[in-house]
Design an enzyme around this catalytic site. Structure first.
Site, PDB file in Angstrom:
ATOM      1  N   HIS A 159       0.848  -1.192   0.000  1.00  0.00           N
ATOM      2  CA  HIS A 159       0.000   0.000   0.000  1.00  0.00           C
ATOM      3  C   HIS A 159       0.883   1.241   0.000  1.00  0.00           C
ATOM      4  CE1 HIS A 159       0.807  -0.627   4.272  1.00  0.00           C
ATOM      5  NE2 HIS A 159       0.351   0.568   4.552  1.00  0.00           N
ATOM      6  N   HIS A 191       1.420   3.895   2.077  1.00  0.00           N
ATOM      7  CA  HIS A 191       1.996   4.605   3.208  1.00  0.00           C
ATOM      8  C   HIS A 191       3.519   4.678   3.104  1.00  0.00           C
ATOM      9  CE1 HIS A 191      -1.760   4.073   5.975  1.00  0.00           C
ATOM     10  NE2 HIS A 191      -1.890   5.062   5.115  1.00  0.00           N
ATOM     11  N   ASP A 222       6.012   4.577   5.042  1.00  0.00           N
ATOM     12  CA  ASP A 222       6.917   3.646   5.715  1.00  0.00           C
ATOM     13  C   ASP A 222       7.050   2.329   4.957  1.00  0.00           C
ATOM     14  OD1 ASP A 222       4.162   3.398   6.672  1.00  0.00           O
ATOM     15  OD2 ASP A 222       4.886   1.863   8.046  1.00  0.00           O
ATOM     16  N   HIS A 223       6.303   2.183   3.876  1.00  0.00           N
ATOM     17  CA  HIS A 223       6.423   1.024   2.998  1.00  0.00           C
ATOM     18  C   HIS A 223       6.990   1.415   1.636  1.00  0.00           C
ATOM     19  CE1 HIS A 223       3.786  -1.571   5.566  1.00  0.00           C
ATOM     20  NE2 HIS A 223       3.497  -0.367   6.020  1.00  0.00           N
TER      21      HIS A 223
END
Length: 270
Positions: A73, A75, A77-78
């Site tokens: 996804h 976000h 932090d990914h």
């Protein structure tokens, strides 16, 4: 005391590199999964993670030839270093949301991804976000769940992008994979691996339904008949009643889930 999680090797096809971004929302940090078929020269990187403290350099050094970067996804932090890693490796980035793709097509539900004999099946699992996807790795009977299922605790339904109705549908779909025997274990994007996929997913469903019932009870206590998820004060008032068992440092995140619950209840009562 909760045992710390540091990543490592799992099965014959997976290695988890933990990003140095621990926190209340990320647990020990973001799990960057590197997948490859035994004997193959190329790998797939799932969720290369954030920019913190040279994580992309570690992935670059340890992965060798990468054929594909996948995102569960949007976000940051990914996804933050996805394009950087892909540029270094000369490979595409693929995600459900076209805006996060780079030299590659958007992912499609039930699509089969094949890299040098490594087979992954795309399973769209909206709920945490609208663009959340999971990946089934049949050879390991594993499900890479992104943020839909965490290694500890339960995930946030990140309203307004995340929605509770799709969340319930997605967890039911994931539970079906476990109940059919297609998936035995869950490899999440935060926290340790989970060896009881079915038990975990059943717990997720029970927990969220219990929370929904508690939110309904809180609304009755507050005298609110028609909840508004965009009300400035109502979500925090509900959190103070329902989430007394949760550390206050997480109440801000709990408000997102409460707003999603309020939107779900408002639609049901319309």
């Amino acid at each position: 005391m909760t045992e710390s999680w540091t990543g490592g090797s799992f099965g014959e096809r997976a290695c988890c590199y933990l990003a140095p971004n621990p926190g209340p929302m990320t647990l020990d940090g973001t799990n960057s999964w590197v997948l490859s078929e035994p004997g193959a020269s190329r790998s797939v990187v799932v969720d290369p993670g954030p920019i913190e403290d040279g994580h992309v350099d570690e992935l670059d050094e340890r992965t060798g030839d990468v054929a594909l970067v996948l995102l569960t996804h949007r976000h940051y932090d990914h996804s933050e270093v996805a394009v950087e890693l892909a540029t270094r490796k000369g490979c595409p980035v693929r995600a459900l949301d076209p805006a996060y793709c780079f030299n590659g097509d958007p992912l499609v539900d039930d699509e089969l991804v094949d890299v040098d004999g490594l087979h992954l099946r795309v399973v769209t699992t909206p709920g945490h976000t609208s663009d959340s996807v999971s990946f089934v790795l049949p050879a390991e009977r594993a499900l890479l769940s992104g943020d839909m299922v965490l290694g500890r605790g339960t995930t946030v339904v990140a309203y307004p992008d995340g929605q509770l109705g799709p969340y319930f549908d997605s967890i039911e779909r994931m539970r079906g994979l476990a109940a059919s025997g297609e998936v035995d274990r869950i490899w999440p994007a935060h926290g340790p691996v989970l060896d009881d996929a079915l038990g975990t997913l059943e717990y997720y469903l029970v927990h969220r339904r219990q929370r929904l019932g508690q939110v309904e009870a809180a609304l009755a206590r507050l005298g609110v008949a028609r909840p508004d998820p965009d009300d400035e004060e109502l979500p925090r008032r509900v959190v103070e009643i329902v989430y007394q068992d949760v550390d206050e440092s997480l109440w801000g995140a709990a408000e997102w889930s409460v707003r999603a619950q309020l939107a779900f209840l408002a639609a049901r009562r319309a």
